[in-house]
Design a protein around this motif. Structure first.
Motif, PDB file in Angstrom:
ATOM      1  N   GLY A  29       0.452  -7.372 -28.698  1.00 51.67           N
ATOM      2  CA  GLY A  29       0.593  -8.619 -29.442  1.00 51.67           C
ATOM      3  C   GLY A  29       1.956  -8.714 -30.079  1.00 51.67           C
ATOM      4  O   GLY A  29       2.476  -7.730 -30.606  1.00 51.67           O
ATOM      5  N   LEU A  30       2.590  -9.888 -29.972  1.00 44.19           N
ATOM      6  CA  LEU A  30       3.889 -10.154 -30.587  1.00 44.19           C
ATOM      7  C   LEU A  30       4.900  -9.093 -30.164  1.00 44.19           C
ATOM      8  O   LEU A  30       5.133  -8.944 -28.971  1.00 44.19           O
ATOM      9  CB  LEU A  30       3.718 -10.257 -32.112  1.00 44.19           C
ATOM     10  CG  LEU A  30       2.774 -11.401 -32.545  1.00 44.19           C
ATOM     11  CD1 LEU A  30       2.400 -11.300 -34.018  1.00 44.19           C
ATOM     12  CD2 LEU A  30       3.384 -12.757 -32.246  1.00 44.19           C
ATOM     13  N   SER A  31       5.452  -8.314 -31.094  1.00 43.47           N
ATOM     14  CA  SER A  31       6.476  -7.329 -30.703  1.00 43.47           C
ATOM     15  C   SER A  31       5.881  -5.926 -30.597  1.00 43.47           C
ATOM     16  O   SER A  31       6.583  -4.937 -30.762  1.00 43.47           O
ATOM     17  CB  SER A  31       7.619  -7.336 -31.729  1.00 43.47           C
ATOM     18  OG  SER A  31       7.139  -6.871 -32.981  1.00 43.47           O
ATOM     19  N   TRP A  32       4.600  -5.847 -30.322  1.00 41.57           N
ATOM     20  CA  TRP A  32       3.891  -4.561 -30.372  1.00 41.57           C
ATOM     21  C   TRP A  32       3.189  -4.246 -29.039  1.00 41.57           C
ATOM     22  O   TRP A  32       2.336  -4.991 -28.599  1.00 41.57           O
ATOM     23  CB  TRP A  32       2.851  -4.614 -31.516  1.00 41.57           C
ATOM     24  CG  TRP A  32       1.762  -3.592 -31.532  1.00 41.57           C
ATOM     25  CD1 TRP A  32       0.418  -3.837 -31.515  1.00 41.57           C
ATOM     26  CD2 TRP A  32       1.881  -2.158 -31.600  1.00 41.57           C
ATOM     27  NE1 TRP A  32      -0.297  -2.666 -31.572  1.00 41.57           N
ATOM     28  CE2 TRP A  32       0.578  -1.626 -31.628  1.00 41.57           C
ATOM     29  CE3 TRP A  32       2.982  -1.285 -31.632  1.00 41.57           C
ATOM     30  CZ2 TRP A  32       0.332  -0.250 -31.686  1.00 41.57           C
ATOM     31  CZ3 TRP A  32       2.729   0.088 -31.687  1.00 41.57           C
ATOM     32  CH2 TRP A  32       1.424   0.578 -31.721  1.00 41.57           C
ATOM     33  N   ALA A  56      -1.768 -13.787 -29.713  1.00 39.91           N
ATOM     34  CA  ALA A  56      -0.404 -14.030 -30.157  1.00 39.91           C
ATOM     35  C   ALA A  56       0.591 -13.228 -29.330  1.00 39.91           C
ATOM     36  O   ALA A  56       0.568 -11.995 -29.346  1.00 39.91           O
ATOM     37  CB  ALA A  56      -0.262 -13.679 -31.637  1.00 39.91           C
ATOM     38  N   PHE A  80       8.756 -16.038 -31.130  1.00 39.10           N
ATOM     39  CA  PHE A  80       9.426 -14.856 -31.674  1.00 39.10           C
ATOM     40  C   PHE A  80       9.355 -14.831 -33.198  1.00 39.10           C
ATOM     41  O   PHE A  80      10.233 -14.267 -33.853  1.00 39.10           O
ATOM     42  CB  PHE A  80      10.882 -14.813 -31.199  1.00 39.10           C
ATOM     43  CG  PHE A  80      11.029 -14.531 -29.726  1.00 39.10           C
ATOM     44  CD1 PHE A  80      11.257 -13.248 -29.271  1.00 39.10           C
ATOM     45  CD2 PHE A  80      10.919 -15.549 -28.800  1.00 39.10           C
ATOM     46  CE1 PHE A  80      11.392 -12.980 -27.917  1.00 39.10           C
ATOM     47  CE2 PHE A  80      11.060 -15.302 -27.434  1.00 39.10           C
ATOM     48  CZ  PHE A  80      11.288 -14.013 -26.989  1.00 39.10           C
TER      49      PHE A  80
END
Lengths: 306, 288
Positions: A29-32, A56, A80
């Protein structure tokens, strides 16, 4: 059920499980913990017309949109965050109409995956009615609850063709250990027809049980050992989010489709024969050890994001 | 600079964080989403100050009562989840909301109407958006399920374009309803829906703070030391009812400002503010 004794394969064999037109759930999810190495390999293999589902997301979906692999986008968020803002390739594809917009919502997705993993045709919920998601999703129905009389929204079961995950550890049999937030990965694994995973480190079963099994082996179709397979997103404790590389990605994407193709896809996807080439292209051991510095001190961690 | 005794001013961002924090009750379960540093800081501030028994669930990681090392540029980062007391999953958090246990949620929009409906999905027609926005995460679900909603935006002030028009943030009508407020776009009141939650009860903006009146319509209740009702009305597309008890918002004290600066050394929250708004300061305790 996926019962082979040994699920290990190469990255290219792993990605060959994705077919054109598949409904794909991307983990993380997202930057993970996004499975970006697997996505880069699927771009190299020319996979296209994907229907992406998820909660997300960010660079994963934007990258696939920028490479022209996506037909339908059904996430709850693609961007972002406050770091760089809107996702340029995703936006362009949606606004041009080359990607059909089927935005969803986190709990709607959860309920749809639950229906699939429970063998039910749908799940009910109170929310969504009164919003315009009903227009984007004519397949959602409403009914009066036979017990309370409340009007409920019914969302149909969602069985992705393939879930693509990136995890810290696995054993050869395909038991997976996820350290930190699993986001929707467990739900994806239970609902999807196939689960493929890139893994930071494949270890013995005896070692894996010390960490704990997050996703049992029989959900998992195939695994490939791909260290730094989530880069430039984070895969703690091994490495933090590579903000510097993401900034480079974003600047290339923001300038337009052609500059993204020239300045990003060419050097970091198409001209990298494999993942080892990619790691060299992003700066090799020096850059990778920088991303592990977060463990030294809060000051070192902060430095990654300044 | 971070010694409370040496702090003489607060910034607009710090004032907004403080105002969002004031909407948070002690003892409830509250959740911040992602991409919302003002709200993340407000939740940690509330727990640190007036709401120590707050069950703070961090967005994206679903960690409970974490002690972040520092505010990070993206939300799903281990630094934000450090020392979490326990861990929820995505389904558990949304189940808690659906069953009526989420006391407050925080939502924003590129368009916000007078009933608190919001759009973060796209501008233009839904079958061919002229501008595709990132999307609402779990906002649609939580706008129905959470007991109360705090709305915030740091972009209420909208500049005139070349033709003398504004692209308002607070609009008469949203192009798309991503999350629901007190009345649907076709005029149905919220009470006709089987939602558990009571809907939004405040809007914290860069120009002031709104409440909602008995009809569910936004009403200006507070302005800031450098704003006034006419300015708010000028930057709002719908007609702005003004409370008979309009007041100037209380400013945070120096300990609060110090807490925010310590938790956000990279000033991540300023990314929500316009360049001009990053230069707005307010004198504390009569200092200049």
């Amino acid at each position: 059920m996926h019962i082979q004794d040994d699920k290990r394969c190469s990255l290219s064999e792993l990605v060959a499980h994705i077919r054109n037109g598949d409904c794909v759930a991307i983990g993380g999810g997202l930057s993970w913990r996004e499975p970006i190495a697997a996505l880069r390999e699927s771009i190299r293999q020319g996979v296209n017309a994907l229907k992406l589902v998820g909660s997300a997301h960010g660079i994963d979906v934007d990258l696939l949109c920028g490479a022209g692999c996506v037909a339908v986008s059904a996430q709850s968020y693609v961007g972002f965050e406050q770091d760089f803002g809107m996702a340029p390739n995703y936006r362009r594809a949606c606004e041009a109409g080359s990607v059909t917009i089927k935005d969803s919502c986190c709990y709607t997705l959860v309920q749809q995956l639950r229906a699939a993993s429970q063998g039910l045709p749908f799940m009910p919920m109170r929310s969504v009615q009164g919003s315009d998601f009903m227009k984007l999703h004519p397949e959602f129905k409403t009914m009066l609850c036979p017990f309370t009389g409340d009007k409920l929204v019914l969302v149909p079961a969602l069985q992705p063709d393939v879930a693509i995950l990136h995890v810290q550890y696995a054993d050869p049999h395909g038991n997976l250990h996820i350290d930190g937030p699993p986001v929707a990965d467990i739900l994806f694994a239970k609902a999807s027809a196939k689960v493929i995973a890139t893994v930071e480190k494949i270890i013995s079963h005896e070692e894996l049980v010390q960490f704990g099994v997050t996703i049992p082996y029989f959900y998992v179709t195939a695994i490939a050992e791909v260290p730094y397979g989530a880069h430039p997103t984070a895969c703690y404790p091994f490495y933090a989010y590579d903000r510097e590389h993401t900034a480079r990605y974003y600047q290339a994407a923001k300038q337009g489709a052609n500059s993204f193709a020239d300045q990003y896809l060419k050097p970091f996807v198409y001209e990298c024969w494999d993942h080892v080439d990619y790691l060299a292209a992003i700066g090799g051991a020096e850059q990778l050890s920088r991303l592990a510095q977060w463990q030294n001190s809060t000051e070192d961690w902060l430095k990654l994001y300044e | 600079m971070n010694n409370p005794a040496s702090i003489t001013h607060c910034t607009l961002g710090e004032l907004m964080i403080y105002q969002i924090a004031r909407s948070i009750e002690d003892g409830i379960l509250a959740f911040h989403g992602f991409g919302s540093p003002l709200v993340q800081l407000a939740l940690h501030l509330a727990k640190h100050s007036h709401a120590p028994r707050l069950i703070l669930v961090a967005g994206a990681t679903y960690g409970v009562n974490p002690k972040p090392a520092f505010l990070t540029p993206t939300t799903n980062d281990f630094a934000m989840n450090r020392a979490a007391e326990c861990q929820l999953s995505i389904e558990e958090l949304f189940d808690l909301a659906a069953s009526g246990h989420l006391g407050r949620m925080f939502l924003s929009g590129l368009q916000i109407d007078c009933w608190g409906n919001m759009n973060v999905t796209g501008l233009g027609q839904y079958d061919r958006f002229s501008l595709k926005l990132p999307g609402g995460g779990g906002g649609c679900n939580l706008s129905a399920d959470a007991s109360h909603i705090t709305i915030w935006t740091a972009a209420h002030r909208t500049p005139l374009d070349g033709q003398g028009r504004r692209r308002y943030r607070l609009v008469k009508q949203c192009d798309f309803t991503t999350s629901v407020g007190h009345r649907t776009t076709d005029g149905m009141p919220r009470s006709t829906m089987p939602y558990r939650g009571k809907g939004p009860d405040c809007i914290v903006t860069d120009l002031g703070v709104f409440g909602f009146n008995a009809d569910g319509h936004a009403e200006l209740q507070q302005v800031y030391p450098d704003t006034f009702a006419e300015l708010v009305a000028e930057h709002t597309e719908f007609d702005v009812p003004v409370s008979a008890n309009l007041v100037t918002a209380t400013l945070p004290d120096t300990e609060i400002v110090e807490f925010i600066r310590r938790l956000d050394p990279l000033k991540i929250h300023e990314r929500e503010l316009s360049q001009a708004d990053r230069r707005r300061y307010f004198a504390l305790n009569g200092s200049h």
